[in-house]
Each structure stands twice: as C-alpha cells, then as structure tokens.
Write an enzyme that holds these catalytic residues in place. Structure first.
Site, PDB file in Angstrom:
ATOM      1  N   GLU A  71       0.819  -1.217   0.000  1.00  0.00           N
ATOM      2  CA  GLU A  71       0.000   0.000   0.000  1.00  0.00           C
ATOM      3  C   GLU A  71       0.850   1.263   0.000  1.00  0.00           C
ATOM      4  O   GLU A  71       0.463   2.284  -0.564  1.00  0.00           O
ATOM      5  CB  GLU A  71      -0.962   0.017   1.199  1.00  0.00           C
ATOM      6  CG  GLU A  71      -2.092  -1.001   1.121  1.00  0.00           C
ATOM      7  CD  GLU A  71      -1.700  -2.363   1.683  1.00  0.00           C
ATOM      8  OE1 GLU A  71      -0.500  -2.584   1.977  1.00  0.00           O
ATOM      9  OE2 GLU A  71      -2.602  -3.221   1.831  1.00  0.00           O
ATOM     10  N   PHE A 133     -11.482  -7.659  13.880  1.00  0.00           N
ATOM     11  CA  PHE A 133     -10.350  -8.066  13.042  1.00  0.00           C
ATOM     12  C   PHE A 133     -10.042  -6.956  12.033  1.00  0.00           C
ATOM     13  O   PHE A 133     -10.935  -6.469  11.347  1.00  0.00           O
ATOM     14  CB  PHE A 133     -10.702  -9.376  12.311  1.00  0.00           C
ATOM     15  CG  PHE A 133      -9.623  -9.816  11.365  1.00  0.00           C
ATOM     16  CD1 PHE A 133      -8.357 -10.165  11.839  1.00  0.00           C
ATOM     17  CD2 PHE A 133      -9.856  -9.866   9.992  1.00  0.00           C
ATOM     18  CE1 PHE A 133      -7.355 -10.554  10.954  1.00  0.00           C
ATOM     19  CE2 PHE A 133      -8.865 -10.257   9.119  1.00  0.00           C
ATOM     20  CZ  PHE A 133      -7.612 -10.606   9.599  1.00  0.00           C
ATOM     21  N   GLN A 134      -8.799  -6.540  11.981  1.00  0.00           N
ATOM     22  CA  GLN A 134      -8.310  -5.485  11.080  1.00  0.00           C
ATOM     23  C   GLN A 134      -9.019  -4.146  11.282  1.00  0.00           C
ATOM     24  O   GLN A 134      -9.243  -3.403  10.335  1.00  0.00           O
ATOM     25  CB  GLN A 134      -8.409  -5.940   9.618  1.00  0.00           C
ATOM     26  CG  GLN A 134      -7.472  -7.115   9.353  1.00  0.00           C
ATOM     27  CD  GLN A 134      -7.253  -7.411   7.888  1.00  0.00           C
ATOM     28  OE1 GLN A 134      -8.161  -7.255   7.089  1.00  0.00           O
ATOM     29  NE2 GLN A 134      -6.063  -7.860   7.548  1.00  0.00           N
ATOM     30  N   LYS A 183     -17.665  -1.310   5.625  1.00  0.00           N
ATOM     31  CA  LYS A 183     -18.072  -2.340   4.666  1.00  0.00           C
ATOM     32  C   LYS A 183     -19.589  -2.498   4.570  1.00  0.00           C
ATOM     33  O   LYS A 183     -20.121  -2.741   3.489  1.00  0.00           O
ATOM     34  CB  LYS A 183     -17.432  -3.672   5.071  1.00  0.00           C
ATOM     35  CG  LYS A 183     -17.743  -4.789   4.098  1.00  0.00           C
ATOM     36  CD  LYS A 183     -16.839  -5.982   4.271  1.00  0.00           C
ATOM     37  CE  LYS A 183     -17.214  -7.056   3.263  1.00  0.00           C
ATOM     38  NZ  LYS A 183     -16.262  -8.161   3.256  1.00  0.00           N
ATOM     39  N   MET A 527      23.889   9.271   3.093  1.00  0.00           N
ATOM     40  CA  MET A 527      23.696  10.573   3.737  1.00  0.00           C
ATOM     41  C   MET A 527      23.969  10.483   5.243  1.00  0.00           C
ATOM     42  O   MET A 527      24.515  11.424   5.840  1.00  0.00           O
ATOM     43  CB  MET A 527      22.275  11.085   3.477  1.00  0.00           C
ATOM     44  CG  MET A 527      22.044  12.503   3.958  1.00  0.00           C
ATOM     45  SD  MET A 527      23.226  13.677   3.281  1.00  0.00           S
ATOM     46  CE  MET A 527      22.311  14.318   1.888  1.00  0.00           C
TER      47      MET A 527
HETATM   48  C1  LIG Z   1      11.862   5.888   5.673  1.00  0.00           C
HETATM   49  C2  LIG Z   1      13.132   6.569   6.074  1.00  0.00           C
HETATM   50  N1  LIG Z   1      13.917   6.009   7.022  1.00  0.00           N
HETATM   51  C3  LIG Z   1      15.072   6.612   7.389  1.00  0.00           C
HETATM   52  C4  LIG Z   1      15.466   7.791   6.820  1.00  0.00           C
HETATM   53  C5  LIG Z   1      16.750   8.486   7.272  1.00  0.00           C
HETATM   54  N2  LIG Z   1      17.691   8.596   6.134  1.00  0.00           N
HETATM   55  C6  LIG Z   1      17.835   9.717   5.422  1.00  0.00           C
HETATM   56  S1  LIG Z   1      18.901   9.563   4.141  1.00  0.00           S
HETATM   57  C7  LIG Z   1      19.246   7.979   4.559  1.00  0.00           C
HETATM   58  C8  LIG Z   1      20.208   7.162   3.752  1.00  0.00           C
HETATM   59  C9  LIG Z   1      19.655   6.752   2.449  1.00  0.00           C
HETATM   60  O1  LIG Z   1      20.478   5.776   1.848  1.00  0.00           O
HETATM   61  P1  LIG Z   1      20.383   5.470   0.316  1.00  0.00           P
HETATM   62  O2  LIG Z   1      18.982   5.341  -0.114  1.00  0.00           O
HETATM   63  O3  LIG Z   1      21.278   4.344  -0.015  1.00  0.00           O
HETATM   64  O4  LIG Z   1      20.906   6.823  -0.342  1.00  0.00           O
HETATM   65  P2  LIG Z   1      22.394   7.463  -0.324  1.00  0.00           P
HETATM   66  O5  LIG Z   1      22.400   8.511   0.742  1.00  0.00           O
HETATM   67  O6  LIG Z   1      23.351   6.373  -0.063  1.00  0.00           O
HETATM   68  O7  LIG Z   1      22.538   8.078  -1.683  1.00  0.00           O
HETATM   69  C10 LIG Z   1      18.517   7.595   5.707  1.00  0.00           C
HETATM   70  C11 LIG Z   1      18.615   6.284   6.371  1.00  0.00           C
HETATM   71  C12 LIG Z   1      14.585   8.339   5.861  1.00  0.00           C
HETATM   72  N3  LIG Z   1      14.841   9.509   5.283  1.00  0.00           N
HETATM   73  N4  LIG Z   1      13.464   7.706   5.485  1.00  0.00           N
END
Ligand SMILES: Cc1ncc(C[n+]2csc(CCOP(=O)(O)OP(=O)(O)O)c2C)c(N)n1
Ligand SMILES: [Mg+2]
Length: 619
Positions: A71, A133-134, A183, A527
C-alpha cells in the site's frame, strides 16, 4: 412553444431526473462518484474491508485499477501521478494494516502539498470500537497529516463526500483527504443523489492580493539594489510558472527556488540561481544571506552583501532552506506571498505578508511592470552574482580514497575508471537532453540529482522533500509514467531507498509501466554516513548495507532480484561502460534498472550543517 423549446424542456427534465440515480450498492456509488470526478487511475490493494469496492472497480470502464505490491507503494504512485500532472492522485487500501500502510504516503502528500484522495475500507459499523479483526482508527491516526478526513456513516452521503473530498484535495493549498468507508455501507443499496453544487461553509475561495499590496511590492523593487525571488512548490502547484517567467523577464530579478520549486523557472537561464539551502548552490545562499566567512576566532565576517529585498512566493521557510532562521536574509526586506495564511510569520518573521493565490499575484505584478516598467537595471547586482557563480559552481573531484573502497577494489585500479555519482546525473542530463521527468529516493543521490540535472519545466523533479521518505522514488516513477507515458521517467535512487519498495518492480512488469531506475549503489546509507563522518568521527552506526562477512561483493544483487521480477537490469562498475548502458536503458520500452556502483566516500557539497548559517557553509 416551439418544437425546439419543448425538446429542451424535455431534456432538462431528464437531466434533473439523472441527479437521482438508479438503486445501487454503496460500492458502486463510490466508483461512479470517482468516475464523475474524472478519475482514470487508482492504485488499490484489496482486503476484506475493501474487496466489495474492488468488485465494483472491475465493472468500471473508465478507471484503470493498478495493483501495487504494497500500500505504501500505491500511495507513493498516486503521488507520482499527482505531482507529474497536478491532477488528484487516488489510492486505496483495506482497513487495519492496509490503511496504516498508506499513512507514510499520506503524510508525504501533506508535507509537500500534493492533491490526493486516500480511500480506506473500514470494518462494518456495528463492529467499530469492538477491536474487530483489522480494525484501526485510521481517521484518528491520520488526522494530523490530512487536509480533511471523512468517516462515512450514511450511504446517502457518499456522492457528497467524494465531491467534497476532491474539491478540498485539489483547491487552495492542495493536500491529502482521507475517506474511510465501512463495509456494511459498501453493501447497502440506495438511489444516489448526485449533488451539482458544493456547500462548504468556511472553505474559502482563493485569496487575492489587493492593489495596495501589489503596488507596495513594486515600490519595494524600485527602491532595492539587490532583489532576489525565492520561489517554492507553491508556484508549481499554483500553476504560476508562466506568470513568474514573464515577471522575471520584465524585471530582471534573479530567481532562486526551493527543491520543491525547481523547474518553475528554467535553471538554464542566466537569471537562475538554482536552488538554495543546506545542499543548494553556494551562490544562491550568498545571494540571499550575503557572503559570510567565519574567522579564526569564530566571528562572522562579511565579504559581500546579500539581498536587500527577498520576494518569497509559495514557500514555507523550511529549516533545510533557512538554516538558523533569524540569520536567513538577515538584512533584507522580506515579502511573503502565500495562499495559506498560516505560513505567514510561522518560521520567519517577514515585513510584508501577502495572502494571495500566487498565480494571481504574479500575473498582476507582471501586468503592472509591463505597463509601468521598473527603472532599475540591477547591473551591479547581476555582476556580483556572475562572480559568485564563477567562484562556486557545483563541482566534484575524483579522490584516491575512492579506490580504497572495498566494494570497488577488485574491479577498479585506476581513478579514471571510477563512476562518480555526480557524473551519472550529468550523463543522464546529456542523454535525455534535459527532458526527463526524474523521481528520487532520499539521501545523497537525491541531492546530487537536484544539483547535476538542470530543471527547466514544472513537475519535472518529483521528490519527497518535506517528509524525506526513503522508498518514494520507484513507485512515484510508476505513477508519473502512468500519467505521462509520453515522457521518459527515470527514478534516481539509493541502494537503501530502492530496497524499501523493491516489490514495485512486480507492478512495473505486470502493468507494463516503462519507468526506469538508476540505483546509485554505494552499499551504504550514504547521507547518514556523511553525517557520521562530519559529526561522529566516522563511527559507523548501522549504516552499512552490504554483507559484513564479504565486503568485497555487492550485496544484495539487484540484477538477480530484477531477474526474479522479469525486469531487465544491468550492473555498471566501470566509467567506460556507463554511456552504453544508459543508452540501452533509455531506449527500452519496458521497465529497466541500472545498478551503478559508486564509492561511498563522497560527500554532498555545498553543506550548511543544520541550524547553522552561510558563514559555516562547506563548499
Ligand atoms: C523511511 C526513512 N527512514 C530513514 C530515513 C533516514 N535517512 C535519510 S537519508 C538515509 C540514507 C539513504 O540511503 P540510500 O537510499 O542508499 O541513499 P544514499 O544517501 O546512499 O545516496 C537515511 C537512512 C529516511 N529519510 N526515510
Ligand atoms: Mg546508498
């Protein structure tokens, strides 16, 4: 009475009659209500509390029902559809887990003001509150991330509720609207009454700046020496891009945008400062807040003045843009034009808040300066900006450190062989002639996408900006490609982000949606690694995505994963192979994934650490 008149009055009677429909089930009424709103696509995943709605959808000749494989993927796809077109995206899930899985997408649409209607099945009314349920209280759970929500309690309300939901989602400042539909009502029968008019007391028509306010803005421009336009997503959702371009042509005021606003003004134009903020262009940040330096004693020293007038349109002074907010354009007069009054003085106290639809305000301003041209030419200011642009363009180097990276060491021996992530974007820009729609995940790759592709038209870069939701990229690309099959749609993703909704490869294949993906695979949550390097002495806190027992292999193997989904895919490690691989990917008439292996040692620059000022910018 003439024959024609008789005919006319007859058809009028008929049309009055059609307002009261034939007896239908609640589920069928909902589907017809969607059809009446012009819906042609819905991203919907069934379950016990929504299967009745799916049964009705199978009988629709107008609506294409796309089955996402999660979803969350469906909600992001609906957003991709909406962001690419401005039309309202529609997604649906069953009660309980189906509904909660939609919440991240709803929150994302909320943060970035994306028009969306999210439909959820709910347990039968007699079961609500019994821990059935759900059963989840999705109405309550989603309350803080919707523009409005409905729990339908009377089948007769369905036509009105859906009409209102779409109106609220797409007008004013757009956003998500939730409709929770029990529903038992889906299975009840009634004769629907189709309302022709809306009755929404308290829901305003778009506000319009008055003449005095607009005149004051013109006066401020006449007095200014260093004006800057700061434009956000509001210019795009407000369809005000043409008006902005006309206004800039006439006034020669340089334009910076937020990352939500890229494309509202062409970045290829000399007057573009590109986007600003934490990872924005150094020259955009200097133009807004001044070129500042920190001396050896930690004191701030001014090198050159920034804007003395900041004209903000459809922005929200987000912390990723402003850094330390009171220092943002500290010495300038700030005008803030926005359709949402609650944004005025929320993050930044401004001198002139103007409550207005931005299209209206920019259109009027453009007409006013056409009639009475601005006398100022801003020549000195343009020269200063040109100097800054020359001094600090987006740039990168290949460093020797990259050759030491474990997952590259076996395959690469020379610097020239390394694929830098920024280079991939430059190559994509070249090969797509700057014309692709690009979606992204969240992380370093997202920022490099913003920096190294040049945006020239609205709705070109679709990115989870406010919420920053990893996993957005590929499902959003699916939604965008469904909406814009004429366009090349490419998801630039991170290995971490792509994996979060990897199941949508099945949707792409089964539904024949030719959205492409480039994974900038650095085997890390890049990042977060960057922040670890800068602020935690490089101590790795669960940011490695590969296999710790074999750091030399690439893990997981995306090419094998794609094979399992019957999606074409290639891995590229050497720079010399990139050109051809990209060409093959772009030529494909089906989904295609390029797994591009890059080092993780690279940092996104410029970088203004959170809560800091331009004086602390690393570039
Ligand atoms: C759902 C979610 N969980 C955690 C984060 C925190 N977060 C921000 S950037 C990042 C790293 C992303 O890694 P990747 O997709 O491999 O991209 P890269 O920075 O390596 O280009 C994380 C864990 C987020 N933004 N979204
Ligand atoms: Mg990564």
């Amino acid at each position: 009475m003439s024959k024609t008149t008789t005919k006319k009055s007859k058809s009028a009677t008929v049309s009055r009659k059609t307002k009261l429909g034939r007896p239908m089930m609640g589920s069928e009424i909902l589907v017809e209500a969607l059809e009446r709103e012009g819906v042609d696509t819905i991203f919907a995943y069934p379950g016990g509390a929504s299967m009745e709605l799916h049964q009705a959808l199978t009988r629709s000749k107008q609506i294409r029902t796309i089955l996402p494989r999660h979803e969350q993927g469906g909600a992001f796809a609906a957003e991709g559809y909406a962001r690419a077109t401005g039309k309202t995206g529609v997604c649906m899930g069953t009660s309980g887990p189906g509904a909660t899985n939609l919440v991240t997408g709803i929150a994302d649409a909320w943060m970035d003001s994306v028009p969306m209607v999210a439909l959820t099945g709910q347990v039968p009314q007699p079961m609500i509150g019994k821990g059935a349920f759900q059963e989840t209280d999705i109405y309550g759970m989603s309350l803080s991330v919707v523009k409005h929500s409905y729990l339908v309690t009377d089948i007769k309300e369905v036509p009105r509720v859906i009409k209102e939901a779409f109106h609220i989602a797409r007008t004013g400042r757009p956003g998500p609207v939730l409709v929770d539909f029990p529903k038992d009502l889906q299975q009840q029968k009634t004769q629907p009454v189709w309302p022709e008019k809306l009755n929404l007391p308290g829901y305003p028509d778009p506000p319009r700046a008055n003449y005095l306010e607009l005149n004051e803005i013109i006066g401020l421009i006449e007095k200014a020496d260093r004006p800057v336009l700061y434009c956000g997503g509001g210019v795009i959702t407000g369809e005000a891009s043409e008006e902005l371009r006309t206004f800039v042509k006439a006034t020669k005021i340089p334009v910076t945008t937020t990352i939500m606003g890229v494309g509202c003004f062409p970045e290829t134009d000399d007057l573009s400062l590109r986007w600003l903020g934490m990872h924005g262009a150094a020259y955009a940040n200097w133009a807004v807040s001044g070129q500042l330096k920190r001396d050896a004693n930690g004191n701030t020293r001014k090198v050159a003045d920034g804007a003395d007038l900041l004209l903000a349109f459809g922005v929200r002074f987000d912390d990723r843009v402003t850094g330390k907010v009171e220092k943002f354009c500290e010495h300038g007069t700030i005008v803030h034009v926005d359709i949402d009054r609650s944004e005025h003085n929320k993050n930044r106290q401004v001198h002139l808040p103007v409550h207005s639809d931005v299209k209206y305000a920019l259109g009027k301003l453009a007409a006013m300066v056409k009639k009475r041209p601005i006398r100022k030419k801003f020549t000195t200011w343009h020269k200063q900006i040109a100097k800054w642009k020359k001094k600090a363009p987006f740039r990168y180097n290949v460093n020797d450190q990259s050759l030491e990276v474990e997952h590259l060491r076996d395959d690469l021996s020379k610097r020239e062989e390394i694929i830098m992530p920024q280079h991939v974007l430059q190559e994509l820009y070249k090969q797509t002639k700057g014309d692709a729609i690009v979606t992204t995940g969240v992380g370093q790759h997202q920022m490099w996408s913003g920096q190294y592709y040049k945006w020239t038209f609205p709705r070109q870069l679709l990115t989870s900006a406010g919420l920053g939701a990893m996993g957005f990229g590929y499902p959003a690309a699916l939604g965008a490609k469904v909406a814009r099959p004429d366009k090349q749609v490419v998801d630039i993703d991170g290995d971490g982000s792509f994996l979060m909704n990897v199941q949508e490869l099945a949707t792409a294949h089964i539904e024949n949606i030719a959205a492409k993906a480039i994974i900038l695979n650095n085997q890390h949550l890049g990042m977060v690694v960057q922040w670890e390097d800068r602020f935690y002495a490089g101590n790795r806190g669960h940011t490695y995505l590969g296999d710790p027992d074999n750091r030399r292999q690439i893990y997981p193997n995306y090419v094998e994963i794609c094979k399992g989904f019957n999606v074409k895919s290639e891995r590229v490690i050497r720079k010399a192979d990139l050109h051809g691989a990209l060409k093959r990917m772009l030529a494909a008439k089906e989904p295609y994934v390029l797994d591009v292996i890059v080092p993780y040692t690279e940092h996104v620059l410029p970088f203004i650490p959170a809560g800091h000022t331009v004086a602390d910018m690393i570039w």
